[in-house]
Scaffold this motif. Structure first.
Motif, PDB file in Angstrom:
ATOM      1  N   GLY A 268       0.816  -1.205   0.000  1.00 58.32           N
ATOM      2  CA  GLY A 268       0.000   0.000   0.000  1.00 58.32           C
ATOM      3  C   GLY A 268       0.851   1.256   0.000  1.00 58.32           C
ATOM      4  O   GLY A 268       0.576   2.225  -0.725  1.00 58.32           O
ATOM      5  N   ILE A 269       1.912   1.263   0.829  1.00 56.62           N
ATOM      6  CA  ILE A 269       2.820   2.418   0.869  1.00 56.62           C
ATOM      7  C   ILE A 269       3.545   2.573  -0.460  1.00 56.62           C
ATOM      8  O   ILE A 269       3.681   3.688  -0.992  1.00 56.62           O
ATOM      9  N   LEU A 270       4.008   1.457  -1.028  1.00 55.75           N
ATOM     10  CA  LEU A 270       4.688   1.523  -2.322  1.00 55.75           C
ATOM     11  C   LEU A 270       3.752   2.056  -3.406  1.00 55.75           C
ATOM     12  O   LEU A 270       4.175   2.834  -4.276  1.00 55.75           O
ATOM     13  N   ALA A 271       2.489   1.656  -3.367  1.00 56.57           N
ATOM     14  CA  ALA A 271       1.529   2.147  -4.358  1.00 56.57           C
ATOM     15  C   ALA A 271       1.312   3.648  -4.205  1.00 56.57           C
ATOM     16  O   ALA A 271       1.245   4.382  -5.207  1.00 56.57           O
ATOM     17  N   ALA A 272       1.203   4.130  -2.956  1.00 57.80           N
ATOM     18  CA  ALA A 272       1.010   5.566  -2.731  1.00 57.80           C
ATOM     19  C   ALA A 272       2.214   6.367  -3.211  1.00 57.80           C
ATOM     20  O   ALA A 272       2.069   7.423  -3.851  1.00 57.80           O
ATOM     21  N   VAL A 273       3.420   5.871  -2.919  1.00 56.06           N
ATOM     22  CA  VAL A 273       4.634   6.569  -3.351  1.00 56.06           C
ATOM     23  C   VAL A 273       4.727   6.583  -4.873  1.00 56.06           C
ATOM     24  O   VAL A 273       5.029   7.625  -5.494  1.00 56.06           O
ATOM     25  N   ALA A 274       4.454   5.440  -5.496  1.00 54.90           N
ATOM     26  CA  ALA A 274       4.526   5.372  -6.959  1.00 54.90           C
ATOM     27  C   ALA A 274       3.486   6.277  -7.606  1.00 54.90           C
ATOM     28  O   ALA A 274       3.752   6.908  -8.637  1.00 54.90           O
ATOM     29  N   TYR A 275       2.310   6.368  -7.013  1.00 50.70           N
ATOM     30  CA  TYR A 275       1.268   7.226  -7.559  1.00 50.70           C
ATOM     31  C   TYR A 275       1.676   8.697  -7.496  1.00 50.70           C
ATOM     32  O   TYR A 275       1.479   9.462  -8.440  1.00 50.70           O
ATOM     33  N   ARG A 276       2.271   9.103  -6.378  1.00 53.69           N
ATOM     34  CA  ARG A 276       2.696  10.494  -6.233  1.00 53.69           C
ATOM     35  C   ARG A 276       3.818  10.835  -7.202  1.00 53.69           C
ATOM     36  O   ARG A 276       3.925  11.951  -7.691  1.00 53.69           O
ATOM     37  N   ARG A 277       4.655   9.856  -7.476  1.00 57.03           N
ATOM     38  CA  ARG A 277       5.768  10.098  -8.401  1.00 57.03           C
ATOM     39  C   ARG A 277       5.352   9.962  -9.863  1.00 57.03           C
ATOM     40  O   ARG A 277       6.127  10.280 -10.765  1.00 57.03           O
ATOM     41  N   GLY A 278       4.156   9.466 -10.095  1.00 55.35           N
ATOM     42  CA  GLY A 278       3.697   9.305 -11.460  1.00 55.35           C
ATOM     43  C   GLY A 278       4.268   8.105 -12.174  1.00 55.35           C
ATOM     44  O   GLY A 278       4.177   8.007 -13.403  1.00 55.35           O
ATOM     45  N   THR A 279       4.846   7.171 -11.430  1.00 53.88           N
ATOM     46  CA  THR A 279       5.401   5.962 -12.031  1.00 53.88           C
ATOM     47  C   THR A 279       4.345   4.855 -12.037  1.00 53.88           C
ATOM     48  O   THR A 279       3.211   5.053 -11.607  1.00 53.88           O
ATOM     49  N   SER A 280       4.732   3.671 -12.504  1.00 50.76           N
ATOM     50  CA  SER A 280       3.791   2.551 -12.600  1.00 50.76           C
ATOM     51  C   SER A 280       3.345   2.124 -11.204  1.00 50.76           C
ATOM     52  O   SER A 280       4.138   1.589 -10.426  1.00 50.76           O
ATOM     53  N   TRP A 281       2.093   2.366 -10.900  1.00 50.37           N
ATOM     54  CA  TRP A 281       1.576   2.094  -9.561  1.00 50.37           C
ATOM     55  C   TRP A 281       0.428   1.087  -9.557  1.00 50.37           C
ATOM     56  O   TRP A 281       0.029   0.608  -8.502  1.00 50.37           O
ATOM     57  N   ARG A 282      -0.087   0.750 -10.727  1.00 48.76           N
ATOM     58  CA  ARG A 282      -1.298  -0.072 -10.751  1.00 48.76           C
ATOM     59  C   ARG A 282      -1.046  -1.498 -10.287  1.00 48.76           C
ATOM     60  O   ARG A 282      -1.844  -2.057  -9.527  1.00 48.76           O
ATOM     61  N   VAL A 283       0.062  -2.103 -10.734  1.00 52.15           N
ATOM     62  CA  VAL A 283       0.338  -3.480 -10.323  1.00 52.15           C
ATOM     63  C   VAL A 283       0.546  -3.559  -8.817  1.00 52.15           C
ATOM     64  O   VAL A 283       0.042  -4.472  -8.143  1.00 52.15           O
ATOM     65  N   VAL A 284       1.268  -2.586  -8.258  1.00 56.00           N
ATOM     66  CA  VAL A 284       1.499  -2.573  -6.807  1.00 56.00           C
ATOM     67  C   VAL A 284       0.183  -2.368  -6.065  1.00 56.00           C
ATOM     68  O   VAL A 284      -0.060  -2.970  -5.017  1.00 56.00           O
ATOM     69  N   THR A 285      -0.700  -1.533  -6.609  1.00 51.97           N
ATOM     70  CA  THR A 285      -2.008  -1.316  -5.979  1.00 51.97           C
ATOM     71  C   THR A 285      -2.826  -2.601  -5.969  1.00 51.97           C
ATOM     72  O   THR A 285      -3.488  -2.929  -4.968  1.00 51.97           O
ATOM     73  N   ILE A 286      -2.782  -3.329  -7.080  1.00 49.49           N
ATOM     74  CA  ILE A 286      -3.516  -4.598  -7.145  1.00 49.49           C
ATOM     75  C   ILE A 286      -3.012  -5.562  -6.077  1.00 49.49           C
ATOM     76  O   ILE A 286      -3.810  -6.211  -5.376  1.00 49.49           O
ATOM     77  N   LEU A 287      -1.698  -5.656  -5.914  1.00 56.93           N
ATOM     78  CA  LEU A 287      -1.139  -6.542  -4.891  1.00 56.93           C
ATOM     79  C   LEU A 287      -1.553  -6.086  -3.495  1.00 56.93           C
ATOM     80  O   LEU A 287      -1.865  -6.911  -2.629  1.00 56.93           O
ATOM     81  N   ALA A 288      -1.565  -4.778  -3.258  1.00 56.08           N
ATOM     82  CA  ALA A 288      -1.958  -4.261  -1.942  1.00 56.08           C
ATOM     83  C   ALA A 288      -3.412  -4.590  -1.630  1.00 56.08           C
ATOM     84  O   ALA A 288      -3.748  -5.021  -0.519  1.00 56.08           O
ATOM     85  N   VAL A 289      -4.287  -4.392  -2.625  1.00 58.58           N
ATOM     86  CA  VAL A 289      -5.715  -4.671  -2.402  1.00 58.58           C
ATOM     87  C   VAL A 289      -5.947  -6.167  -2.239  1.00 58.58           C
ATOM     88  O   VAL A 289      -6.763  -6.604  -1.412  1.00 58.58           O
ATOM     89  N   LEU A 290      -5.235  -6.976  -3.015  1.00 56.74           N
ATOM     90  CA  LEU A 290      -5.351  -8.428  -2.888  1.00 56.74           C
ATOM     91  C   LEU A 290      -4.984  -8.881  -1.475  1.00 56.74           C
ATOM     92  O   LEU A 290      -5.716  -9.654  -0.831  1.00 56.74           O
ATOM     93  N   LEU A 291      -3.866  -8.381  -0.965  1.00 57.45           N
ATOM     94  CA  LEU A 291      -3.440  -8.744   0.393  1.00 57.45           C
ATOM     95  C   LEU A 291      -4.377  -8.152   1.439  1.00 57.45           C
ATOM     96  O   LEU A 291      -4.585  -8.756   2.496  1.00 57.45           O
ATOM     97  N   ALA A 292      -4.962  -6.988   1.162  1.00 58.53           N
ATOM     98  CA  ALA A 292      -5.919  -6.404   2.103  1.00 58.53           C
ATOM     99  C   ALA A 292      -7.150  -7.287   2.242  1.00 58.53           C
ATOM    100  O   ALA A 292      -7.670  -7.482   3.354  1.00 58.53           O
TER     101      ALA A 292
END
Length: 729
Positions: free
Chosen positions: A87-111
């Protein structure tokens, strides 16, 4: 070696591509680039329309599903840490404008998996592990009066000298003797009861009473011996018990005004009390495809809330100053929410009711903030909330069927709304044409709604219940006007005027509609072939069909049609993956079923009509009523029964230790509720220790090489999950 071979293959393909004429090479390159760009552009357009939230709800549910299908219990800390890190990696990637969707999917899956684990950990509590005869003192928190069965109660705050406090369950369910009646809710009573562990599934993958009891917080069940005694009166006021008393009073008023099946159905529709329904009515509604009407779900919630919303809005619109200057639509939505909440409190709060209530709140909340009321985004939010509260719903048929139906209806409505609508006729083509057209639209709307919802829920119904209601469309077409125009509106009116003692007239109108509904149900259920047994569906087939349906419903671009091949593949694989068991052994070892050369299960140790036989034949199209048919070919003596499988191999069901000496030598499989000797020479032995560890057994026998090879499926692994029966008794 394989890597070098693959590399050479790629190099050959590249060489062939470069060997093409330059014009062809450029065209293929341009075409590939165009396709890739089109896919990216369409995907970005879909995600810009918030399709990503819809898919994240699916990923969240998949996370919960993965948790419930794991072979052993994971560590909560590991799941939580993984969800937080991603979740933290997804938030950081989103703020930086880098690829964040795959990390978000993993965060939500684990959530999703983490919340499911947290829910199960909260429900873990002591359970009855062996049969015990005890004097109990406990508080009555639930009562169930059943027409054709004995009444039951649920006790908590239990005290007993026969059970130490450290292993005392938080709740137990006790079946009472009917002649002694039911104690008041909230009262404290004493009684003598024989408590036993809640039984597990009789066949692997079948209905599991222990799982249902676990998620209800019940750690034991049993029978009362004799009469209960009132120890303490209910408290003067308790909100939970006050609502339950109101529900009981409503049922009493309904049954007094309308005794019989009509009153029983009215009680089920208005307050969720089904105890007075007869088995004949239940069967008729189920076969005709109308059983869903009894469940207080989205249909009832939206009918109640919708009637309230439009009536209040219509009354407010009668005042021009209010209609022109005030947000009467929002006021009507607020009133609908209040009425909906009151109805939810009276309904008993079942799982399907909770889901429908959440969905309805989101719909009216969208009206309050000036958003579209019915949208896939709202359904995704409802899925997040419902699965966050009850993650176990992801594997339950009511959750799967309700969300599948709503998703299909929303997708179908969006498709219908955006269609091209050429006008080929004038509304004044002949007198009465406009009225006729409105009636036709209403009938077509009901038909399409029923058809879409029926198609969406059919795979789940077939998977869980092995039955298909053939004339469900006809039954719902005939019943929908009765439910929408008569039964539920007059039911709501009867609840509204019941405090003033004026419910007789609206209840009479509601009962008339219910009697018409039951006539429709009886007619449809009596048609030839009204109920067809569905083949056993493998989980892979359901997964393919469900994935295809989600793909078809959640995307809006033409590539949504790619869901159709997945659905088709799942349907095609159903007959190919049918693999019925050859031998079934109940978890206590007292009942054994073996499939003979005719393909029919023959049973030892259980009589026709018993629960074990019903479960054995659940996927066989129903058990025979004649006990002689069940036991055909079964040879028994005082110590054992001998059955034969399709290849005439003997299967021994040992009931006395004296039979081991002979049957361990001649039988291919020995099944017993006893402990078999260590030197038993049968190729496969299923005895008491094995059953206590793994529960019910289903055995498939492969004979491709002459020597039988056993494929064994058990109810649980060597490390049972918290909701699985331990087998100790």
């Amino acid at each position: 070696m394989e890597l070098r071979s693959a590399t050479r293959s790629v190099q050959r393909l590249r060489a062939r591509f470069h060997a093409l004429p330059p014009a062809w090479s450029r065209r293929l390159g341009w075409r590939g680039a165009d396709i890739g760009a089109a896919i990216r552009n369409n995907l970005e357009a879909e995600l810009a329309e918030r399709a990503g939230l819809n898919w994240l709800a699916v990923v969240f549910g998949v996370g919960a599903l993965v948790y419930f299908t794991l072979p052993r219990e994971p560590l909560f800390g590991v799941l939580l840490a993984g969800a937080l890190v991603f979740g933290i990696l997804a938030a950081v990637a989103y703020r930086r404008g880098t690829s964040w969707r795959v990390v978000t999917i993993l965060a939500v899956l684990l959530a999703g998996a983490t919340l499911a684990k947290w829910r199960v950990d909260r429900l873990e509590a002591p359970e009855i592990t062996r049969a015990v005869l005890a004097d109990l003192s406990g508080r009555v928190i639930d009562r169930e009066s059943r027409l054709e069965r004995r009444p039951r109660i649920v006790l908590d705050r239990i005290v007993s000298a026969a059970i130490s406090p450290g292993v005392m369950p938080e709740r137990v369910r006790v079946t009472l003797t009917a002649k002694y009646g039911l104690p008041p809710l909230g009262s404290r009573i004493t009684l003598k009861a024989r408590l036993t562990p809640v039984a597990g599934a009789v066949v692997p993958g079948g209905y599991d009473p222990h799982r249902a009891a676990f998620f209800d917080g019940i750690g034991g069940s049993g029978f009362a011996l004799g009469q209960w005694t009132l120890e303490a009166e209910p408290p003067a006021f308790s909100l939970d018990f006050a609502i339950a008393d109101i529900r009981a009073a409503i049922v009493q008023r309904i049954m007094t005004a309308e005794p019989g099946e009509a009153g029983a159905v009215a009680a089920a529709l208005l307050v969720g009390e089904r105890g007075a329904l007869s088995n004949a009515t239940n069967d008729s509604l189920r076969i005709s495809g109308l059983y869903h009407i009894l469940s207080i779900s989205g249909l009832h919630m939206m009918l109640i809330a919708g009637v309230t919303f439009f009536v209040v809005r219509g009354l407010l619109a009668l005042s021009p100053p209010l209609a022109l200057r005030r947000p009467i639509r929002k006021w009507a939505a607020l009133v609908a929410v209040v009425v909906l909440t009151a109805y939810f409190a009276l309904s008993g709060g079942g799982a399907a009711t909770v889901r429908s209530y959440v969905m309805a709140l989101i719909i009216f909340g969208a009206i309050l903030v000036d958003r579209p009321a019915l949208s896939m985004r709202n359904l995704a939010i409802a899925a997040f909330i419902v699965l966050g509260l009850e993650p176990e719903g992801i594997v339950e048929p009511s959750f799967q069927m309700s969300f599948a139906a709503v998703a299909a209806l929303i997708a179908g409505w969006e498709l219908w709304r955006d269609r091209r609508r050429p006008s080929l006729t004038d509304d004044n083509v002949f007198p009465g044409y406009r009225v006729l057209r409105l009636v036709g639209k209403a009938v077509a709307g009901v038909a399409l709604t029923t058809l879409v919802a029926g198609l969406a829920t059919a795979p789940f119904a077939a998977y869980h219940f092995e039955r298909v209601a053939t004339y469900s469309l006809l039954g719902n077409l005939l019943a929908a006007p009765l439910v929408s125009a008569i039964i539920m509106p007059f039911g709501l009116l009867s609840l509204a005027v019941m405090p003033f003692g004026l419910e007789a007239l609206p209840l009479a109108a509601m009962a008339w509609g219910i009697r018409m509904l039951l006539s429709v149900s009886t007619f449809v259920a009596s048609l030839p072939g009204a109920q067809v047994r569905a083949p056993a569906i493998a989980p892979l087939c359901l997964l393919l069909v469900a994935s295809g349906m989600l793909w078809l419903c959640l995307w809006r671009r033409p590539w949504r049609l790619l869901g159709l091949p997945a659905i088709g593949l799942g349907l095609v694989l159903i007959p190919l993956l049918i693999d019925p068991p050859d031998v079934l052994v109940s978890p206590d070892g007292r009942a054994v079923a073996v499939r003979d050369a005719t393909g029919v299960l023959r049973v030892s140790g259980a009589r026709a009509g018993s629960y074990a036989v019903g479960q054995f034949f659940d996927e066989e199209g129903g058990a025979p009523d004649d006990g002689a048919v069940l036991r055909e070919g079964v040879r028994c003596d005082a110590s054992a029964c001998l059955l034969t499988d399709a290849a005439a191999h003997p299967v021994s069901h040992v009931r006395d230790p004296l039979a081991f000496a002979e049957d361990c030598e001649r039988a291919m499989i020995v099944a017993t509720a006893l402990t078999a000797p260590a030197d038993c020479g049968a190729p496969l032995v299923i005895d008491a220790p094995q059953l206590a560890r793994f529960g019910a057994h289903a055995i498939r026998i492969d004979r491709t090489e002459g020597k039988p090879v056993f494929r064994i499926t058990t109810d649980r692994s060597a490390t049972p999950r918290p909701w699985q029966a331990t087998g100790k008794e």
